[in-house]
Design an enzyme around this catalytic site. Structure first.
Site, PDB file in Angstrom:
ATOM      1  CB  CYS A  82      -0.864  26.451   5.113  1.00  0.00           C
ATOM      2  SG  CYS A  82      -1.411  26.426   6.820  1.00  0.00           S
ATOM      3  CB  CYS A 139       6.526  20.805  -0.893  1.00  0.00           C
ATOM      4  SG  CYS A 139       6.186  22.539  -1.189  1.00  0.00           S
TER       5      CYS A 139
END
Lengths: 139, 406
Positions: free
Chosen positions: A37, A107
């Protein structure tokens, strides 16, 4: 896409990069994300057994600048908090502090997940039950 | 001369205009602004003459006849017109197209559109060096195959397909050959007759010309190829592409093509020497790999994966000073890394760790030296921050870890 100044600062001068001794009973480690990812975060906390206060926090992150900044910021916030307070850190606070754009919210989610994973690792190592968290919204 | 920052090494995205190109264009904005389709006054005549001359310059670069050049707005339009135009024009012959899964989106998405219209498309895999398997290509040809659409050189890794071999197969089976030659034309010798291309799309802004102008080569004999126009209007460009011609852009395109033809050898020698210097220096870094075939490759491109660091994070270390591009897309909309690199069989981790360097005739030795140092120091710094690098150094096999996929 331009990065915010805070992201750039954490990227250029990351706080608390490093590794704590996994073998110690009062160290909790959270490893989240996946290489496929494009983000992997490892966040570690060292807890004072007597007070429950996080005395040290370290990270290493494979990822973009926002992922590095999110984990760097998380370690800064963790130090000095007790475990209960640490559990309250919300990814949206990271988003606000770093001015992350919508495409980088994942994030901050990863950083929140890393904190929770590190705390659970610490709990399990110390004979406590792992806390069940709701699935992250983003991912 | 002191080093000017930022340094541009993203020449597969676009190139700067050569100043000689701009000089050639300027009069066509102000004095010679006429419409090349105005047949009845000197303004139109001057414009038409300039377009004709540019058409010769562009044709000469690829060994074509000027009548075989259809001016477009760029390579995306050329890809659409070439592929959709053949699909419509040759509908009575068949509806099957063969392409490869490392093509540019302008080809892949055009093919997907054709599938929606009832066409049939075969997407060939490539080998791990980025080249197609010729036997697989030939085996994919069916009685209803009308077109092979294969890029000349890849935009991400620079790998050059064996077009002459592909053409032999296409000819043998009576199938037309279209090539998106955007990255190749102007950089390496492309000759539509030697290479046996029936249609080829390309654009000015990848060869030191302006943006917004390109061409579709359409063969006129052996065989005579026709495409159905995709835009209705005044019937410009032999009825294949309506729309007032971008005269100034076309003049610039012509000049750019001429310069590429005359200076190709020295440009290629210059860029390949600096590319090799850059590549060899960066490959001295541990766990760094070149993506794609190293020989069958454009002279000015290098795509390198730096294992255990993420491409976007890596670029952030120097992107104020050096412009490159990465195969990684770290956004919530698309966590997928480059489909081209994945088609080579690269794991997602390596695909996420790649940088593409594209040099130009204007790239200097000082720029390359600076780039080597910046990239090297950033890779080393980020590896110190990378949990994957630490695991690798500790001898942990990353494949054995159960990652929390998201």
């Amino acid at each position: 896409m331009a990065y915010s100044e805070k992201v750039i600062d954490h990227y250029q001068n990351p706080k608390n990069v490093g590794t704590l001794d996994k073998g110690k009973k009062n160290v909790g480690t959270g490893l989240v994300g996946a290489p496929e990812c494009g983000d992997v975060m490892r966040l570690q906390i060292e807890v004072d057994d007597a007070t429950g206060v996080i005395t040290d926090a370290k990270f290493k992150t494979f990822g973009c600048g926002s992922a590095i900044a999110s984990s760097s910021l998380a370690t800064e916030w963790l130090k000095g908090k007790n475990v209960e307070e640490a559990l309250k850190i919300d990814n949206m606070e990271i988003v606000e502090e770093l001015n992350l754009p919508p495409v980088k919210i994942h994030c901050s989610v990863l950083a929140e997940d890393a904190i929770k994973a590190a705390i659970n690792d610490y709990r399990v190592k110390n004979g406590l039950e792992a806390i069940k968290f709701e699935e992250s919204l983003v991912h | 001369m002191s080093l000017q920052l930022p340094i541009y090494l993203d020449n597969n995205a676009t190139t700067p205009c050569d100043p000689r190109v701009v000089d050639a264009m300027v009069p066509f904005f102000t004095q010679n602004f006429g419409n090349s389709a105005s047949r009845n006054h000197p303004f139109g005549w001057v414009a038409e003459e300039a377009v004709d001359y540019a058409r010769e310059q562009v044709a000469k670069l690829i060994g074509a006849d000027p009548k075989e050049i259809i001016f477009t707005s760029g390579a995306t339009e050329g890809d659409n017109l070439g592929i959709k135009g053949v699909f419509e024009m040759y509908a009575s012959k068949g509806n099957h197209i063969i392409t490869a899964n490392t093509e540019h989106k302008a080809v892949l998405d055009t093919c997907k559109h054709i599938e929606k219209l009832g066409g049939e498309v075969t997407y060939l895999d490539v080998k791990e060096d980025g080249l197609i398997d010729l036997a697989e290509l030939e085996a994919a040809i069916k009685p209803n195959t009308i077109l092979i659409a294969l890029m000349y050189a890849n935009n991400e890794i620079g790998v050059i397909q064996p077009m002459q071999e592909v053409s032999k197969i296409a000819r043998k089976h009576g199938v037309l050959l279209f090539s998106d030659a955007t990255q190749a034309i102007g950089k390496i010798p492309v000759d539509v007759n030697k290479d046996g291309l029936d249609l080829a799309a390309f654009t000015a802004h990848k060869m030191y010309g302006p943006k917004g102008v390109g061409a579709l080569y359409v063969r006129r004999k052996n065989p005579r190829v026709k495409v159905t126009a995709q835009m209705d209007g005044g019937g410009h460009e032999r009825g294949m592409r309506s729309g007032t011609l971008n005269v100034a852009g076309i003049v610039g395109f012509g000049k750019a093509a001429e310069l590429c033809r005359l200076e190709m050898e020295q440009d290629a020698a210059h860029t390949s020497r600096l590319r090799d210097k850059l590549e060899n220096a960066l490959l001295e870094i541990e766990e760094a790999y070149v993506n794609g075939h190293k020989e069958h490759r454009l002279p000015h491109v290098s795509n390198i994966s730096f294992k255990y660091v993420e491409g976007e994070g890596l670029m952030m270390g120097f992107n104020k000073n050096i412009a490159v591009s990465s195969g990684s897309a770290c956004t919530s909309a698309s966590l997928e890394p480059s489909y081209v690199l994945k088609a080579l069989g690269l794991g997602d981790d390596l695909a996420h760790s790649s940088l593409r360097f594209g040099l130009s005739r204007f790239t200097t030795e000082e720029q390359i030296d600076y780039t080597i140092e910046s990239v090297r120091s950033t890779v080393l710094k980020l590896r110190e921050m990378s949990p994957l690098w630490e695991m690798y150094k500790d001898g942990i096999d990353l494949e054995t870890i159960e990652w929390a996929h998201h």
